[in-house]
Design an enzyme around this catalytic site. Structure first.
Site, PDB file in Angstrom:
ATOM      1  N   LYS A  37       6.938  -4.245  14.656  1.00 18.53           N
ATOM      2  CA  LYS A  37       7.070  -3.076  13.783  1.00 18.53           C
ATOM      3  C   LYS A  37       6.508  -1.842  14.486  1.00 18.53           C
ATOM      4  CE  LYS A  37       4.694  -5.305  10.753  1.00 18.53           C
ATOM      5  NZ  LYS A  37       3.969  -5.807   9.562  1.00 18.53           N
ATOM      6  N   THR A  67       2.479   4.298   2.150  1.00 14.21           N
ATOM      7  CA  THR A  67       2.775   3.230   3.111  1.00 14.21           C
ATOM      8  C   THR A  67       1.907   1.997   2.885  1.00 14.21           C
ATOM      9  OG1 THR A  67       1.224   4.241   4.675  1.00 14.21           O
ATOM     10  CG2 THR A  67       3.554   4.850   4.884  1.00 14.21           C
ATOM     11  N   GLY A 124       0.942  -1.456   1.912  1.00 12.71           N
ATOM     12  CA  GLY A 124       1.688  -2.688   1.645  1.00 12.71           C
ATOM     13  C   GLY A 124       3.042  -2.770   2.301  1.00 12.71           C
ATOM     14  N   THR A 125       3.339  -1.877   3.248  1.00 10.37           N
ATOM     15  CA  THR A 125       4.663  -1.923   3.886  1.00 10.37           C
ATOM     16  C   THR A 125       4.855  -3.200   4.691  1.00 10.37           C
ATOM     17  OG1 THR A 125       3.736  -0.561   5.664  1.00 10.37           O
ATOM     18  CG2 THR A 125       5.062   0.566   3.994  1.00 10.37           C
ATOM     19  N   GLY A 126       3.790  -3.661   5.365  1.00 13.32           N
ATOM     20  CA  GLY A 126       3.914  -4.893   6.148  1.00 13.32           C
ATOM     21  C   GLY A 126       4.175  -6.100   5.272  1.00 13.32           C
ATOM     22  N   CYS A 127       3.421  -6.212   4.179  1.00 16.69           N
ATOM     23  CA  CYS A 127       3.635  -7.313   3.229  1.00 16.69           C
ATOM     24  C   CYS A 127       5.052  -7.257   2.665  1.00 16.69           C
ATOM     25  CB  CYS A 127       2.644  -7.226   2.076  1.00 16.69           C
ATOM     26  SG  CYS A 127       0.915  -7.173   2.543  1.00 16.69           S
TER      27      CYS A 127
END
Length: 530
Positions: free
Chosen positions: A181, A228, A230-233
């Site tokens: 990412k 942004t 929690g974008t990874g989750c």
């Protein structure tokens, strides 16, 4: 298609923007069934994490076993894993249960750059979980931590080529695929690291699955947003959802293989990136004082009414309710039911209602033309025949008040302005819009007469006046079984089609209903028949 099932093994976020709470929102938005095994509880909000309570690893194992022994799953999504012992137990559980599709979001580095996992936990993740992982989704700091822990030399990225090399190096640690990412390093239009806000033009996410020098580059326009959290989750859960959807579709098709090797990771990943990008751009900036959550439900066209209960919602809506009350509890019908209505007004109403019935039949004939199924065409035809029978009864009723068929058909009988406005409005909707819009324009007449008659039929003062009331037959006509059946059919048709419409279209259809109801009120106004 069977229900896609995803087991999420991760930590909880008390603020709802990340962790298990975000995962479940993403899965719900993708129409997947979500199960959870909680590895840790956090006290956190958009400003940061205040405290963490780690779940005993043995209890995490019990949660996993409870879900997989009963419901099973298509995909496991891993997030915050908390400790080395927890990682060890999870790896053992995945192996015991033969889980073949695993999406691992290595929650290892905080936004501020702090390492969230101790060294032994990082090693367990690398040695025990990466070989079981279908797709690993690290951000740049997490990728560099994995490589540093494995004593692999890497170059700090400064352009797209460096990012591609970084993804390839992480792939060498054992996962079947890596999605690196790039949100932590916005790029210029020439794919160099941006050194100022003005240079930030795009972000790239890089999918690599070991196929030589073939990389899938997913470009997104850079969005300057604080939403942004929690974008990874959310991204990893969206990938898991897309993979689970593919598995459930292929398992429902006898000609398709349900093995993970047949899945399209590029498709699942690209759709997930677009989902998160749209979630950032459509997020509510008022939630929290720090890094706010994305909009997890931007792709869901949800209705505020429950399936099969739209009419109930419609008639109780604040915009509709006052007009509906003015219509169904109109002074005209109240006087009619109690026998106090001036006979001249009632006779003029009978004439106008007869003239309207012809347009009513024309409208339902038009509805039949606009129908797309034989059952709907037949239903419209039956309604027209019902109107014909109602017209014959209407003539008989008119005769009781000294109004002959010749009087009704006389060229001198002009439609009132209320009748012209109402009937032409409905016909115009029928010509200019679709079948459902026409049904909504007709619905106030269909529903309103029945509701008004039911209330009057139960009114003690109306019942007392029944025996000497020449108008009472009007009430009886609209509480009769055949009319009640017609109302039920009309409601069912609307309920069946309304759930297929977008929220914006539902609002437009409600406006049509409101306008038609307003015209019904005018049609019953006493001065309209003087």
């Amino acid at each position: 298609m069977t229900m896609p099932r995803v087991l999420v093994i991760a930590g909880s976020d008390s603020s709802g923007g990340a962790g298990l709470e975000a995962d479940q929102k993403v899965l719900a938005a993708h129409r997947c069934y979500a199960m959870t095994a909680t590895t840790a509880l956090t006290a956190q909000n958009t400003l940061g994490v205040e405290d963490v309570h780690i779940t005993p690893p043995a209890f995490v194992a019990k949660q996993i076993d409870a879900c997989l022994c009963d419901i099973g799953c298509d995909v496991v999504k891993l997030g915050m894993l908390a400790s080395a012992e927890t990682i060890k137990i999870i790896a053992d559980a995945l192996t015991r249960h033969g889980v073949s599709t695993v999406v691992l979001d290595p929650v290892m580095v905080s936004t501020s750059g702090a390492q969230l996992l101790p060294g032994d936990a990082v090693r367990n993740l690398r040695d025990l979980l990466l070989p079981l992982t279908t797709i690993l989704t690290p951000n740049i700091p997490e990728a560099t931590l994995l490589l540093r822990d494995a004593d692999i030399q890497y170059k700090s990225p400064s352009n797209l080529d460096d990012l591609k090399l970084l993804a390839k190096l992480v792939y060498s640690l054992g996962p079947k695929a890596v999605l690196l990412k790039g949100g932590h390093m916005p790029l210029t239009k020439s794919y160099e690291k941006a050194n100022s806000d003005d240079e930030k033009q795009l972000t790239v996410d890089i999918l690599y699955d070991g196929d030589g020098d073939n990389y899938m580059i997913i470009e997104s326009e850079y969005i300057d947003s604080r939403n942004t959290h929690g974008t990874g989750c959310s991204l990893a859960s969206a990938i898991a959802a897309n993979l689970a959807l593919q598995i459930s579709q292929s398992s429902s098709s006898p000609s398709s293989s349900s093995s993970s090797s047949s899945l399209s990771l590029p498709t699942a990943t690209r759709l997930a990136v677009r989902y998160v990008t749209s979630g950032i751009s459509s997020a509510d900036p008022t939630l929290g004082k720090g890094s706010g959550p994305i909009n997890h439900f931007h792709n869901v066209q949800h209705h505020v009414f429950s399936r099969g209960h739209f009419i109930e919602y419609l008639l109780s809506h604040p915009k509709i309710q006052p007009v509906w009350k003015a219509y169904t509890q109109h002074e005209f019908t109240l006087q009619l039911a109690r026998g106090t209505l001036d006979e001249t007004i009632f006779k003029n109403y009978l004439i106008q209602d007869y003239l309207y019935l012809r347009h009513f039949a024309r409208t339902h004939s038009l509805a039949g033309y606009k129908s797309k199924t034989m059952s709907s065409i037949a239903a419209s035809a039956q309604i027209v025949l019902h109107i014909q029978r109602e017209t014959d009864l209407h003539k008989t009723y008119c005769a009781e008040f000294g109004i002959s068929e010749t009087d009704l058909e006389s060229p001198d009988r002009r439609e009132s302005l209320a009748c012209v406005a109402y009937s032409r409005y409905v016909l115009d909707i029928g010509h200019s819009q679709d079948w459902l819009a026409l049904q909504m324009a007709l619905a106030p007449c269909l529903l309103g007469y029945g509701e008004a008659a039911r209330m009057l039929y139960a009114d003690p003062l109306s019942v007392t006046a029944e025996k000497g009331n020449r108008y009472w037959k009007w009430v009886e006509n609209y509480v009769a079984e055949d009319y009640a059946q017609a109302v039920d059919v009309g409601r069912e048709l609307i309920e069946r089609e309304i759930v297929k419409q977008s929220p914006e279209r539902v609002d437009e259809l409600m406006e049509i209903f409101l306008r038609a109801a307003e015209m019904e009120v005018r049609f019953w106004d006493l001065d309209a028949h003087v």
